[in-house]
Design a protein around this motif. Sequence first.
Motif, PDB file in Angstrom:
ATOM      1  N   VAL A  28     -42.643  59.923 -48.196  1.00 52.70           N
ATOM      2  CA  VAL A  28     -43.409  59.763 -49.437  1.00 52.70           C
ATOM      3  C   VAL A  28     -43.964  58.338 -49.539  1.00 52.70           C
ATOM      4  O   VAL A  28     -45.052  58.116 -50.075  1.00 52.70           O
ATOM      5  CB  VAL A  28     -42.522  60.098 -50.658  1.00 52.70           C
ATOM      6  CG1 VAL A  28     -43.210  59.722 -51.957  1.00 52.70           C
ATOM      7  CG2 VAL A  28     -42.161  61.583 -50.666  1.00 52.70           C
ATOM      8  N   ASP A  41     -42.174  59.750 -59.149  1.00 57.28           N
ATOM      9  CA  ASP A  41     -42.194  61.154 -59.589  1.00 57.28           C
ATOM     10  C   ASP A  41     -42.291  62.101 -58.398  1.00 57.28           C
ATOM     11  O   ASP A  41     -41.597  63.128 -58.344  1.00 57.28           O
ATOM     12  CB  ASP A  41     -43.380  61.385 -60.525  1.00 57.28           C
ATOM     13  CG  ASP A  41     -43.220  60.694 -61.869  1.00 57.28           C
ATOM     14  OD1 ASP A  41     -42.082  60.279 -62.188  1.00 57.28           O
ATOM     15  OD2 ASP A  41     -44.228  60.570 -62.586  1.00 57.28           O
ATOM     16  N   VAL A  42     -43.154  61.767 -57.431  1.00 58.59           N
ATOM     17  CA  VAL A  42     -43.306  62.623 -56.251  1.00 58.59           C
ATOM     18  C   VAL A  42     -42.031  62.617 -55.424  1.00 58.59           C
ATOM     19  O   VAL A  42     -41.574  63.661 -54.934  1.00 58.59           O
ATOM     20  CB  VAL A  42     -44.515  62.162 -55.407  1.00 58.59           C
ATOM     21  CG1 VAL A  42     -44.560  62.906 -54.076  1.00 58.59           C
ATOM     22  CG2 VAL A  42     -45.801  62.392 -56.179  1.00 58.59           C
TER      23      VAL A  42
END
Length: 249
Positions: A28, A41-42
């Motif tokens: 990420v 959040d991801v």
Amino acid sequence: MRPSSPAISDAELAAAIAEGAGEILLGVRHRDLLDGRLIGDVGDAMAQAWISTVLSRHRRHDAVLSEEAEDVGDRATAERVWIIDPLDGTSEFSMGTSDWAVHVALTVDGHPEVAAVSLPAKGEVFRSDHVPPADGPLTGRLAVSRYGHSYHSAAVADRLGMDAVRIGSAGAKAMAVVRGDADAYVHSGGQYEWDNCAPVGVALAAGLHCSRLDGRPIVYNNPQPYMPDFIICRPEIADAVLDAVATPW
């Protein structure tokens, strides 16, 4: 209650989940294509989705308590409960530092049976079935929040003459004690069970003292999974630490 997939042991599964989720989180952060709150959040969502799918595949009969999933059903009455923090230290993760972690623990009747803590940005995975004993020389250091002391950690530092070392996430602070970089981690600002269950499980396996501030054993899988306080420290200073937090001034 029997595991759904006995081909992999509970300890191996905990370590594999902690390591695998860490690899997802490193992905990420790839080339800083995301940043700020969005990357946090991801990261939370992707790690949670992968972990929940793996547990559904390999331990579908076990209950799960996770920071990033709704706490539903009769989880608090279950014998076997996985307590998970897919990303401990979201702010540190979002800022690009290395002080964040993945926590995976299996509790049986409220006690950590197996546990794994991954520090992906440091390339470290600590697991309760392989952790070496924490028996090196004392360092005189106390792991504290990156914001500084709490009331009780300041009392311990003052009474024992310890130097504060500021570290990000709860898992990173606890593993500093397990690794031998610090002698104690004293928390009194309130956390949830997923913030410290896996770190406590690894610390106990390393022979460290773990308790509430009043010396009571730490018990997990409570109906309300709030954990107000705890201590992780070297056993040779446990009495002094407990006395310091009981009579701080």
